[in-house]
Scaffold this motif. Structure first.
Motif, PDB file in Angstrom:
ATOM      1  N   PRO A 243       0.791  -1.231   0.000  1.00  0.00           N
ATOM      2  CA  PRO A 243       0.000   0.000   0.000  1.00  0.00           C
ATOM      3  C   PRO A 243       0.825   1.284   0.000  1.00  0.00           C
ATOM      4  O   PRO A 243       0.254   2.375   0.057  1.00  0.00           O
ATOM      5  CB  PRO A 243      -0.754  -0.114   1.341  1.00  0.00           C
ATOM      6  N   ILE A 244       2.161   1.193  -0.038  1.00  0.00           N
ATOM      7  CA  ILE A 244       2.966   2.414   0.061  1.00  0.00           C
ATOM      8  C   ILE A 244       3.832   2.604  -1.178  1.00  0.00           C
ATOM      9  O   ILE A 244       3.980   3.707  -1.682  1.00  0.00           O
ATOM     10  CB  ILE A 244       3.853   2.359   1.327  1.00  0.00           C
ATOM     11  N   GLN A 245       4.397   1.504  -1.665  1.00  0.00           N
ATOM     12  CA  GLN A 245       5.412   1.649  -2.703  1.00  0.00           C
ATOM     13  C   GLN A 245       4.948   1.207  -4.092  1.00  0.00           C
ATOM     14  O   GLN A 245       5.773   0.961  -4.971  1.00  0.00           O
ATOM     15  CB  GLN A 245       6.655   0.858  -2.292  1.00  0.00           C
ATOM     16  N   GLY A 246       3.643   1.137  -4.266  1.00  0.00           N
ATOM     17  CA  GLY A 246       3.123   0.768  -5.572  1.00  0.00           C
ATOM     18  C   GLY A 246       3.119   1.941  -6.540  1.00  0.00           C
ATOM     19  O   GLY A 246       3.651   3.013  -6.249  1.00  0.00           O
ATOM     20  N   SER A 247       2.491   1.721  -7.697  1.00  0.00           N
ATOM     21  CA  SER A 247       2.436   2.769  -8.729  1.00  0.00           C
ATOM     22  C   SER A 247       1.019   3.327  -8.810  1.00  0.00           C
ATOM     23  O   SER A 247       0.047   2.598  -8.602  1.00  0.00           O
ATOM     24  CB  SER A 247       2.805   2.171 -10.083  1.00  0.00           C
ATOM     25  N   PRO A 248       0.906   4.615  -9.164  1.00  0.00           N
ATOM     26  CA  PRO A 248      -0.436   5.198  -9.305  1.00  0.00           C
ATOM     27  C   PRO A 248      -1.226   4.490 -10.399  1.00  0.00           C
ATOM     28  O   PRO A 248      -0.664   4.111 -11.421  1.00  0.00           O
ATOM     29  CB  PRO A 248      -0.156   6.655  -9.713  1.00  0.00           C
ATOM     30  N   LYS A 249      -2.499   4.317 -10.144  1.00  0.00           N
ATOM     31  CA  LYS A 249      -3.370   3.660 -11.127  1.00  0.00           C
ATOM     32  C   LYS A 249      -4.635   4.519 -11.280  1.00  0.00           C
ATOM     33  O   LYS A 249      -5.599   4.387 -10.497  1.00  0.00           O
ATOM     34  CB  LYS A 249      -3.723   2.259 -10.627  1.00  0.00           C
ATOM     35  N   PRO A 250      -4.641   5.402 -12.267  1.00  0.00           N
ATOM     36  CA  PRO A 250      -5.853   6.204 -12.465  1.00  0.00           C
ATOM     37  C   PRO A 250      -7.021   5.295 -12.850  1.00  0.00           C
ATOM     38  O   PRO A 250      -6.945   4.579 -13.844  1.00  0.00           O
ATOM     39  CB  PRO A 250      -5.467   7.140 -13.618  1.00  0.00           C
ATOM     40  N   THR A 251      -8.065   5.311 -12.040  1.00  0.00           N
ATOM     41  CA  THR A 251      -9.206   4.428 -12.279  1.00  0.00           C
ATOM     42  C   THR A 251     -10.496   5.235 -12.457  1.00  0.00           C
ATOM     43  O   THR A 251     -11.450   4.755 -13.059  1.00  0.00           O
ATOM     44  CB  THR A 251      -9.347   3.426 -11.107  1.00  0.00           C
ATOM     45  N   GLY A 252     -10.517   6.446 -11.893  1.00  0.00           N
ATOM     46  CA  GLY A 252     -11.623   7.360 -12.157  1.00  0.00           C
ATOM     47  C   GLY A 252     -12.958   6.970 -11.569  1.00  0.00           C
ATOM     48  O   GLY A 252     -14.003   7.300 -12.149  1.00  0.00           O
ATOM     49  N   VAL A 253     -12.941   6.278 -10.404  1.00  0.00           N
ATOM     50  CA  VAL A 253     -14.225   5.897  -9.808  1.00  0.00           C
ATOM     51  C   VAL A 253     -14.256   6.161  -8.298  1.00  0.00           C
ATOM     52  O   VAL A 253     -13.221   6.201  -7.636  1.00  0.00           O
ATOM     53  CB  VAL A 253     -14.548   4.391 -10.009  1.00  0.00           C
ATOM     54  N   LEU A 254     -15.462   6.347  -7.804  1.00  0.00           N
ATOM     55  CA  LEU A 254     -15.733   6.287  -6.369  1.00  0.00           C
ATOM     56  C   LEU A 254     -16.729   5.140  -6.196  1.00  0.00           C
ATOM     57  O   LEU A 254     -17.696   5.044  -6.965  1.00  0.00           O
ATOM     58  CB  LEU A 254     -16.343   7.595  -5.872  1.00  0.00           C
ATOM     59  N   VAL A 255     -16.461   4.275  -5.228  1.00  0.00           N
ATOM     60  CA  VAL A 255     -17.345   3.122  -5.004  1.00  0.00           C
ATOM     61  C   VAL A 255     -17.913   3.251  -3.596  1.00  0.00           C
ATOM     62  O   VAL A 255     -17.148   3.380  -2.633  1.00  0.00           O
ATOM     63  CB  VAL A 255     -16.570   1.793  -5.144  1.00  0.00           C
ATOM     64  N   LEU A 256     -19.236   3.252  -3.481  1.00  0.00           N
ATOM     65  CA  LEU A 256     -19.838   3.446  -2.167  1.00  0.00           C
ATOM     66  C   LEU A 256     -20.977   2.458  -1.939  1.00  0.00           C
ATOM     67  O   LEU A 256     -21.589   1.990  -2.894  1.00  0.00           O
ATOM     68  CB  LEU A 256     -20.327   4.883  -1.987  1.00  0.00           C
ATOM     69  N   GLY A 257     -21.184   2.150  -0.659  1.00  0.00           N
ATOM     70  CA  GLY A 257     -22.255   1.212  -0.379  1.00  0.00           C
ATOM     71  C   GLY A 257     -22.489   0.989   1.099  1.00  0.00           C
ATOM     72  O   GLY A 257     -21.695   1.416   1.943  1.00  0.00           O
ATOM     73  N   ASP A 258     -23.601   0.294   1.389  1.00  0.00           N
ATOM     74  CA  ASP A 258     -24.019   0.114   2.783  1.00  0.00           C
ATOM     75  C   ASP A 258     -23.525  -1.198   3.381  1.00  0.00           C
ATOM     76  O   ASP A 258     -23.942  -1.578   4.471  1.00  0.00           O
ATOM     77  CB  ASP A 258     -25.540   0.213   2.903  1.00  0.00           C
ATOM     78  N   ASP A 259     -22.656  -1.895   2.678  1.00  0.00           N
ATOM     79  CA  ASP A 259     -22.086  -3.154   3.171  1.00  0.00           C
ATOM     80  C   ASP A 259     -20.599  -3.155   2.798  1.00  0.00           C
ATOM     81  O   ASP A 259     -20.262  -3.247   1.608  1.00  0.00           O
ATOM     82  CB  ASP A 259     -22.830  -4.322   2.518  1.00  0.00           C
ATOM     83  N   PRO A 260     -19.714  -3.034   3.793  1.00  0.00           N
ATOM     84  CA  PRO A 260     -18.291  -2.920   3.456  1.00  0.00           C
ATOM     85  C   PRO A 260     -17.752  -4.138   2.706  1.00  0.00           C
ATOM     86  O   PRO A 260     -16.841  -4.008   1.881  1.00  0.00           O
ATOM     87  CB  PRO A 260     -17.607  -2.760   4.820  1.00  0.00           C
ATOM     88  N   VAL A 261     -18.319  -5.309   2.968  1.00  0.00           N
ATOM     89  CA  VAL A 261     -17.847  -6.509   2.260  1.00  0.00           C
ATOM     90  C   VAL A 261     -18.230  -6.407   0.781  1.00  0.00           C
ATOM     91  O   VAL A 261     -17.417  -6.658  -0.116  1.00  0.00           O
ATOM     92  CB  VAL A 261     -18.447  -7.798   2.881  1.00  0.00           C
ATOM     93  N   ALA A 262     -19.470  -5.996   0.530  1.00  0.00           N
ATOM     94  CA  ALA A 262     -19.940  -5.868  -0.853  1.00  0.00           C
ATOM     95  C   ALA A 262     -19.172  -4.764  -1.590  1.00  0.00           C
ATOM     96  O   ALA A 262     -18.854  -4.903  -2.776  1.00  0.00           O
ATOM     97  CB  ALA A 262     -21.435  -5.574  -0.863  1.00  0.00           C
ATOM     98  N   VAL A 263     -18.886  -3.685  -0.879  1.00  0.00           N
ATOM     99  CA  VAL A 263     -18.111  -2.596  -1.498  1.00  0.00           C
ATOM    100  C   VAL A 263     -16.713  -3.098  -1.861  1.00  0.00           C
ATOM    101  O   VAL A 263     -16.221  -2.879  -2.978  1.00  0.00           O
ATOM    102  CB  VAL A 263     -18.024  -1.377  -0.545  1.00  0.00           C
ATOM    103  N   ASP A 264     -16.074  -3.804  -0.926  1.00  0.00           N
ATOM    104  CA  ASP A 264     -14.716  -4.305  -1.195  1.00  0.00           C
ATOM    105  C   ASP A 264     -14.722  -5.356  -2.311  1.00  0.00           C
ATOM    106  O   ASP A 264     -13.813  -5.404  -3.147  1.00  0.00           O
ATOM    107  CB  ASP A 264     -14.109  -4.903   0.076  1.00  0.00           C
TER     108      ASP A 264
END
Lengths: 220, 307
Positions: free
Chosen positions: B226-247
């Motif tokens: 989570p620190i030394q990776g490369s940027p990945k432009p994905t252009g989305v926001l993902v939201l929801g009422d169940d963290p498992v489903a969101v992930d």
């Protein structure tokens, strides 16, 4: 406690506890695991053990440095023979965990072959713990990293620690009070007691700050 | 607070989860309006409530790749205030960096949120109280947890869309590691690693399950995250009422199979929905925004077969 006197027995018991607090990664079983199933994630010598944050976990840079500083603060006649072994192992562990270009992070110098990024706090504590090793190339390299990073420091706690560390090695650093004043104005140090304590200690040693400045921070 | 009774439910008794994917071309867009419009569809019970935003702030990173972007944090705060929350605070307890001020100043959080002292809480140094964990996936049984978290009425996990070199991905469930206080467990919170990353994620989220999750995937991180990776432009926001489903949805967007990600697969048993047929998809479809993330060789087994 030791300086206050009258509690030598309690200090001795605490010292013995500390000397017998071995982190978990260096057990024979763990070291065999490392030989048989080497992890591609990190390379470190698990035989070199320092101290962990909590019992039953692995060695990390800061608790190891803190323990070394404590051991150094005690009179030598108070230290049992085990202390010398623990100090030597812990100092070697700190060198083993140094980032490739100097400086320390929490204790991961390489992850999947990529050099870890040093951080101010762990670098300061490791350098303070290795202050008797001024001539070592690793210490000099880490001091150079700290000097280079100094001007970019954005937090009062890191700034106070870095200033004290450079001072301990007789390295020049810009006056502290103006920069700390600006940081205090921004965030009031997030009312963090530890930050305030480090700031007061650093200001008390810095020629640029009046005694009143340090008093004011301590009072607030 | 989030000791929601609904945190532990087998999938067959749990209602459909709702997850929305919204596109955003950058952090300079009107994210507040975008998120507010998306969040309105969820009828969230936040009127008069104390809402706590838990972003993912890891290290000082002026490039904006490692941490949840402050523009997203500000937009989430604006959204919940507009939805009628009584207060919306932001709280984080980084696992490596002790100097919280250095992180928030480097990412210019103040520029987006205004003065921080009464708004932002450093969870590493908050008052704590012992809490018995609701599950026994790990041997931890009990953790000291911050008062700010325990007293919140509604918790929103706001992570960054990233790969992770230990857990495969770090999203809204793994993000909850940040509520465990460094003042009790150190930097890093190594006790969680020794107890097992997956079991610790499960125990923490069964005890303090986020009520909502919003993932910053505008620019994610691939490779050695989570620190030394490369940027990945994905252009989305993902939201929801169940963290498992969101992930799980995020993993699919990343081109990964959530059922092969250990902590997600296990979370799907009791903490939320993993299967697509149990997730009511709002907004964009996964297929339309799918952007396969590069992964380390050790995690190639997580890559989903091409649809």
């Amino acid at each position: 406690l030791y300086l206050h006197g009258g509690v030598e027995k309690a200090v001795e018991r605490g010292l013995l506890w500390l000397l017998n607090a071995w982190p978990a990664e260096g057990t024979v079983w763990r070291r065999w695991q490392q030989v048989l199933f080497p992890s591609p994630a990190n390379r470190q010598n698990n035989a070199l053990r320092g101290w962990s944050w909590t019992p039953g976990t692995a060695s990390w840079v800061e608790p190891t440095a803190h323990a070394l500083l404590f051991l150094r603060s005690l009179p030598t006649d108070m230290l049992p023979p085990l202390a010398a072994k623990r100090r030597q192992l812990a100092e070697r562990m700190l060198y083993d965990r140094m980032c490739p270009g100097g400086g320390w992070n929490s204790g991961n110098p390489l992850v999947y072959g990529v050099a870890g990024v040093p951080r101010i706090g762990p670098t300061v504590w490791a350098l303070m713990a290795l202050r008797d090793h001024t001539d070592r190339a690793e210490v000099q390299m880490s001091l150079r990293w700290l000097e280079g990073a100094y001007s970019g420091i954005q937090g009062a706690a890191s700034l106070a620690l870095a200033h004290r560390c450079l001072g301990a090695y007789w390295r020049p650093a810009p006056p502290l009070a103006p920069a700390l004043g600006e940081l205090y104005f921004r965030n009031r140090f997030f009312e963090n007691v530890l930050t305030a304590a480090w700031v007061v200690l650093a200001l008390a040693e810095d020629g640029s700050a009046s005694a009143q400045t340090a008093d004011r921070v301590a009072t607030e | 607070m989030s000791f929601a009774q609904s945190s532990l439910m087998p999938p067959f008794t749990r209602p459909l989860s709702r997850v929305a994917i919204v596109r955003s071309g950058g952090y300079d867009r009107d994210l507040g309006t975008l998120l507010f419009e998306a969040a309105q569809k969820f009828d969230l019970p936040v009127k008069g409530k104390k809402v706590l935003i838990k972003p993912n702030f890891v290290e000082p990173d002026p490039e904006g790749v490692v941490n949840t972007h402050p523009a997203v944090v500000a937009a989430v705060r604006e959204t919940f205030l507009r939805l009628g929350a009584d207060s919306v605070r932001v709280a984080e307890g980084p696992g490596h960096e002790r100097d919280m001020e250095a992180i928030v100043e480097t990412i210019r959080l103040r520029d987006f949120l205004g003065p921080l002292p009464n708004l932002f809480v450093d969870l590493n140094l908050d008052d704590v109280r012992p809490v018995n964990l609701r599950t026994r996936a790990s041997k931890l049984k009990q953790l000291y947890l911050p008062r700010t978290v325990l007293e919140a009425d509604f918790i929103v996990s706001v992570p960054k869309l990233k790969t992770h070199h230990w857990s495969g991905v770090t999203l809204s469930l793994k993000n909850m590691f940040g509520i465990v206080p460094g003042s009790c467990y150190g930097w890093p919170k190594n006790v969680l690693h020794w107890a097992g990353i997956t079991p610790s994620i499960l125990d923490i989220n069964s005890t303090v399950r986020p009520d909502f999750a919003i993932v910053d995937g505008i620019i994610g991180m691939e490779g050695n995250g989570p620190i030394q990776g490369s940027p990945k432009p994905t252009g989305v926001l993902v939201l929801g009422d169940d963290p498992v489903a969101v992930d799980a949805t995020c993993a699919r967007v990343m081109g990964l199979a959530p059922e092969r990600i250990d902590h997600l697969a296990k979370a799907g048993a009791l903490l939320g929905h993993l299967r697509p047929d149990k997730i009511l998809q709002l907004g964009e479809s996964v297929a339309s925004v799918r952007a396969p993330f590069a992964v380390l060789p050790a995690f190639r087994k997580l890559v989903a077969a091409q649809a």
